[in-house]
Motif scaffolding. Sequence first.
Motif, short mmCIF file in Angstrom:
data_model
loop_
_atom_site.label_atom_id
_atom_site.label_comp_id
_atom_site.label_asym_id
_atom_site.label_seq_id
_atom_site.Cartn_x
_atom_site.Cartn_y
_atom_site.Cartn_z
N GLY A 16 0.84 -1.19 0.00
CA GLY A 16 0.00 0.00 0.00
C GLY A 16 0.86 1.23 0.00
O GLY A 16 2.07 1.14 -0.18
N PRO A 17 0.29 2.37 0.21
CA PRO A 17 -1.10 2.56 0.57
C PRO A 17 -2.05 2.40 -0.62
O PRO A 17 -1.69 2.65 -1.76
CB PRO A 17 -1.15 3.99 1.11
CG PRO A 17 -0.04 4.69 0.42
CD PRO A 17 1.02 3.64 0.18
N TYR A 18 -3.26 1.95 -0.30
CA TYR A 18 -4.34 1.85 -1.26
C TYR A 18 -5.33 2.96 -0.93
O TYR A 18 -5.88 2.99 0.17
CB TYR A 18 -5.03 0.48 -1.16
CG TYR A 18 -6.20 0.34 -2.12
CD1 TYR A 18 -6.01 -0.16 -3.39
CD2 TYR A 18 -7.48 0.75 -1.74
CE1 TYR A 18 -7.06 -0.28 -4.28
CE2 TYR A 18 -8.54 0.64 -2.63
CZ TYR A 18 -8.33 0.13 -3.89
OH TYR A 18 -9.37 0.04 -4.77
N VAL A 20 -8.77 4.46 -1.19
CA VAL A 20 -10.13 4.02 -1.48
C VAL A 20 -10.86 5.16 -2.19
O VAL A 20 -11.10 6.21 -1.60
CB VAL A 20 -10.88 3.62 -0.19
CG1 VAL A 20 -12.31 3.21 -0.50
CG2 VAL A 20 -10.14 2.52 0.55
N LYS A 24 -14.65 3.79 -7.11
CA LYS A 24 -14.37 2.36 -6.92
C LYS A 24 -15.38 1.74 -5.97
O LYS A 24 -15.85 0.62 -6.18
CB LYS A 24 -12.94 2.14 -6.41
CG LYS A 24 -11.88 2.43 -7.42
CD LYS A 24 -11.91 1.42 -8.54
CE LYS A 24 -10.78 1.65 -9.51
NZ LYS A 24 -10.87 0.81 -10.68
N VAL A 63 -8.28 -4.76 -1.39
CA VAL A 63 -7.03 -4.40 -0.72
C VAL A 63 -6.23 -5.66 -0.39
O VAL A 63 -5.02 -5.73 -0.60
CB VAL A 63 -7.32 -3.57 0.55
CG1 VAL A 63 -6.03 -3.20 1.27
CG2 VAL A 63 -8.14 -2.33 0.22
N ALA A 66 -3.75 -7.75 -3.01
CA ALA A 66 -2.32 -7.45 -3.21
C ALA A 66 -1.46 -8.28 -2.26
O ALA A 66 -0.36 -8.71 -2.63
CB ALA A 66 -2.05 -5.96 -3.01
N GLU A 102 -6.85 5.73 3.24
CA GLU A 102 -5.62 5.20 2.67
C GLU A 102 -5.21 4.04 3.56
O GLU A 102 -4.99 4.22 4.75
CB GLU A 102 -4.53 6.27 2.60
CG GLU A 102 -4.84 7.34 1.58
CD GLU A 102 -3.70 8.30 1.37
OE1 GLU A 102 -2.63 7.86 0.90
OE2 GLU A 102 -3.87 9.49 1.71
#
Length: 152
Positions: A16-18, A20, A24, A63, A66, A102
């Motif tokens: 990450g960070p992912y 959001v 999405k 998430v 990954a 995040e």
Amino acid sequence: MAVNPEIQGRRLPPVGPYLVGREKVREFARAVLAQSPLNLDAESARAAGYADVVAPPTFPVVVQEATLAQLLAEPDTGIDFTRVVHGDQRFTFVRPVVAGDELMAELTVTSVKSLGGHSMVTASTEVVDLDGELVLTAISTLVVRGDEEASA
């Protein structure tokens, strides 16, 4: 090739960070046929006390994916992805995931079991925000089918 039992307890580096994204969340909500305005409308979510749209409960798999890809890429696991069936998925939330979060995710292999000629690999992924606060834990069990000859 059998799953390497020594991967039990292995903790992989965080991913990450992912970020959001609102769209999405909305796309995912429509894909899983979620009807709640909290998932689709930012004003409804804000009126309910959230900062933005709220992700459906299964959204964190996006998430977690990954971290599972990271595990499958480890050269010594003995996990042949062509023989993997997703056996179980669970989420334990501390709080909902909302657009704007995040998130960082870190996987630990919690269990490796052999059943007949097959293996079951259970992994726990802790998902935290950028402050390091736990948001949820995602637990997946992957079934790795053994050779047909070995299990016959």
